[in-house]
Design a protein around this motif. Structure first.
Motif, PDB file in Angstrom:
ATOM      1  N   HIS A 175       2.538   1.544   5.546  1.00  0.00           N
ATOM      2  CA  HIS A 175       3.580   1.775   6.543  1.00  0.00           C
ATOM      3  C   HIS A 175       3.237   1.118   7.877  1.00  0.00           C
ATOM      4  O   HIS A 175       4.130   0.669   8.596  1.00  0.00           O
ATOM      5  CB  HIS A 175       3.782   3.284   6.732  1.00  0.00           C
ATOM      6  N   LEU A 176       1.959   1.044   8.198  1.00  0.00           N
ATOM      7  CA  LEU A 176       1.499   0.439   9.452  1.00  0.00           C
ATOM      8  C   LEU A 176       0.910  -0.946   9.230  1.00  0.00           C
ATOM      9  O   LEU A 176       0.018  -1.376   9.965  1.00  0.00           O
ATOM     10  CB  LEU A 176       0.474   1.354  10.125  1.00  0.00           C
ATOM     11  N   GLY A 177       1.436  -1.655   8.250  1.00  0.00           N
ATOM     12  CA  GLY A 177       0.900  -2.971   7.928  1.00  0.00           C
ATOM     13  C   GLY A 177       0.927  -3.944   9.086  1.00  0.00           C
ATOM     14  O   GLY A 177       0.046  -4.786   9.226  1.00  0.00           O
ATOM     15  N   ALA A 178       1.946  -3.832   9.952  1.00  0.00           N
ATOM     16  CA  ALA A 178       2.045  -4.738  11.100  1.00  0.00           C
ATOM     17  C   ALA A 178       0.893  -4.542  12.071  1.00  0.00           C
ATOM     18  O   ALA A 178       0.491  -5.478  12.773  1.00  0.00           O
ATOM     19  CB  ALA A 178       3.374  -4.524  11.827  1.00  0.00           C
TER      20      ALA A 178
ATOM     21  N   GLY B 280       0.789  -1.219   0.000  1.00  0.00           N
ATOM     22  CA  GLY B 280       0.000   0.000   0.000  1.00  0.00           C
ATOM     23  C   GLY B 280       0.826   1.276   0.000  1.00  0.00           C
ATOM     24  O   GLY B 280       0.268   2.373  -0.039  1.00  0.00           O
ATOM     25  N   SER B 281       2.159   1.129   0.041  1.00  0.00           N
ATOM     26  CA  SER B 281       3.038   2.299   0.068  1.00  0.00           C
ATOM     27  C   SER B 281       3.702   2.578  -1.273  1.00  0.00           C
ATOM     28  O   SER B 281       4.566   3.449  -1.366  1.00  0.00           O
ATOM     29  CB  SER B 281       4.144   2.112   1.120  1.00  0.00           C
ATOM     30  N   ARG B 282       3.341   1.823  -2.304  1.00  0.00           N
ATOM     31  CA  ARG B 282       3.981   2.004  -3.603  1.00  0.00           C
ATOM     32  C   ARG B 282       3.906   3.455  -4.052  1.00  0.00           C
ATOM     33  O   ARG B 282       2.880   4.113  -3.907  1.00  0.00           O
ATOM     34  CB  ARG B 282       3.331   1.099  -4.650  1.00  0.00           C
TER      35      ARG B 282
ATOM     36  N   ALA C 177      13.159   2.092   0.702  1.00  0.00           N
ATOM     37  CA  ALA C 177      13.499   0.684   0.938  1.00  0.00           C
ATOM     38  C   ALA C 177      14.028   0.031  -0.334  1.00  0.00           C
ATOM     39  O   ALA C 177      15.033  -0.697  -0.307  1.00  0.00           O
ATOM     40  CB  ALA C 177      12.283  -0.070   1.464  1.00  0.00           C
ATOM     41  N   ALA C 178      13.356   0.286  -1.461  1.00  0.00           N
ATOM     42  CA  ALA C 178      13.778  -0.332  -2.717  1.00  0.00           C
ATOM     43  C   ALA C 178      15.163   0.157  -3.142  1.00  0.00           C
ATOM     44  O   ALA C 178      16.016  -0.642  -3.582  1.00  0.00           O
ATOM     45  CB  ALA C 178      12.753  -0.026  -3.808  1.00  0.00           C
ATOM     46  N   LEU C 179      15.409   1.446  -2.995  1.00  0.00           N
ATOM     47  CA  LEU C 179      16.707   1.987  -3.391  1.00  0.00           C
ATOM     48  C   LEU C 179      17.812   1.484  -2.478  1.00  0.00           C
ATOM     49  O   LEU C 179      18.915   1.149  -2.938  1.00  0.00           O
ATOM     50  CB  LEU C 179      16.666   3.516  -3.378  1.00  0.00           C
TER      51      LEU C 179
END
Length: 254
Positions: A218-221, A190-192, A200-202
């Motif tokens: 960001h708050l997936g947990a 959901g953060s794409r 994170a990807a970089l």
């Protein structure tokens, strides 16, 4: 007040059984809301939830100095020394500001670590437009609370004592590259297209570490604890799908 808030005790909780999984929460490190996640993980792991400022252990409301990432990572290292048998290693999940501490822990103390998953660590300075992204992030969070209320709740501590020094942190790319087989950068589906995902990807690309998507943002947990726990467990077991940059192969080899 200088140095760590408490020089004599590190605060953490332990639940479950199995391989040790150290969890470093985000925000000001208060583990509020993480109970469903740790309950789901405790079926497979000995979950050690680190509370770097002791906010869930009687220190909420006490003065807190401006934080340093290395204080959190050094505390995490001490916790691992306390809970791990001699020669054993641990998995680590760090989320948001806890993810920054997890990166520093891997760079400084890799010996006790089997694998580190850093979920959306906001080290936005690594982005090409990092300075602007950091300004926008701080602006979106608003100014720090008043001095009178800054330690009254975890969000106040985060805004006044954590977010500015932590978002200014620059990772140690050479040290992380040296241990890339033990590192996965993670971001929520959901953060794409948002800065935490791009960061994170970089960082995964620059360090050679793995990259993996997790449920939610960001708050997936907090929003999807069971699905998040299942994704993490599969990743750490080397059975999770969707690992990029060889993360699953790295985990199977370690």
């Amino acid at each position: 007040m200088t140095g760590r808030p408490d020089r004599h005790r590190d605060h953490y909780d332990v639940t479950g059984s199995g391989p040790v999984l150290l969890v470093v929460p985000g925000g000001a490190g208060h583990p509020m809301g993480l109970e469903p996640l740790t309950a789901a993980l405790s079926a497979r792991f000995t979950v050690v939830t680190y509370d770097p400022l002791g906010l869930a252990h009687g220190r909420l409301g006490l003065p807190v100095p401006e934080q340093r990432v290395e204080w959190w990572s050094e505390g995490a290292r001490r916790v691992l020394d306390a809970v791990l048998p001699e020669g054993a290693s641990a998995r680590v999940l760090g989320m948001s500001s806890g993810g920054i501490a997890a990166l520093d822990l891997l760079a400084r103390h890799p010996r006790r670590l089997r694998h580190v998953v850093a979920h959306e660590p906001p080290v936005v300075t690594v982005l090409p437009d990092g300075a602007r992204e950091r300004r926008d992030l701080l602006r979106s969070l608003g100014g720090p609370p008043s001095a009178a209320g800054e330690a009254a709740d975890p969000m106040g501590v985060f805004l006044s004592r954590v977010v500015r020094p932590f978002t200014a942190y620059a990772p140690h790319p050479d040290a992380l590259r040296a241990h890339a087989s033990r590192l996965t950068l993670a971001a929520g589906s959901g953060s794409r297209d948002q800065p935490p995902y791009r960061t994170a990807a970089l960082l995964a690309e620059r360090t050679g570490g793995g990259f993996a998507e997790f449920p939610g943002g960001h708050l997936g947990a907090l929003d999807h604890p069971e699905a998040f726990a299942e994704r993490l467990a599969g990743l750490l077991d080397g059975t999770g799908e969707g690992c990029c940059a060889g993360a699953c192969g790295h985990l199977q080899e370690s």
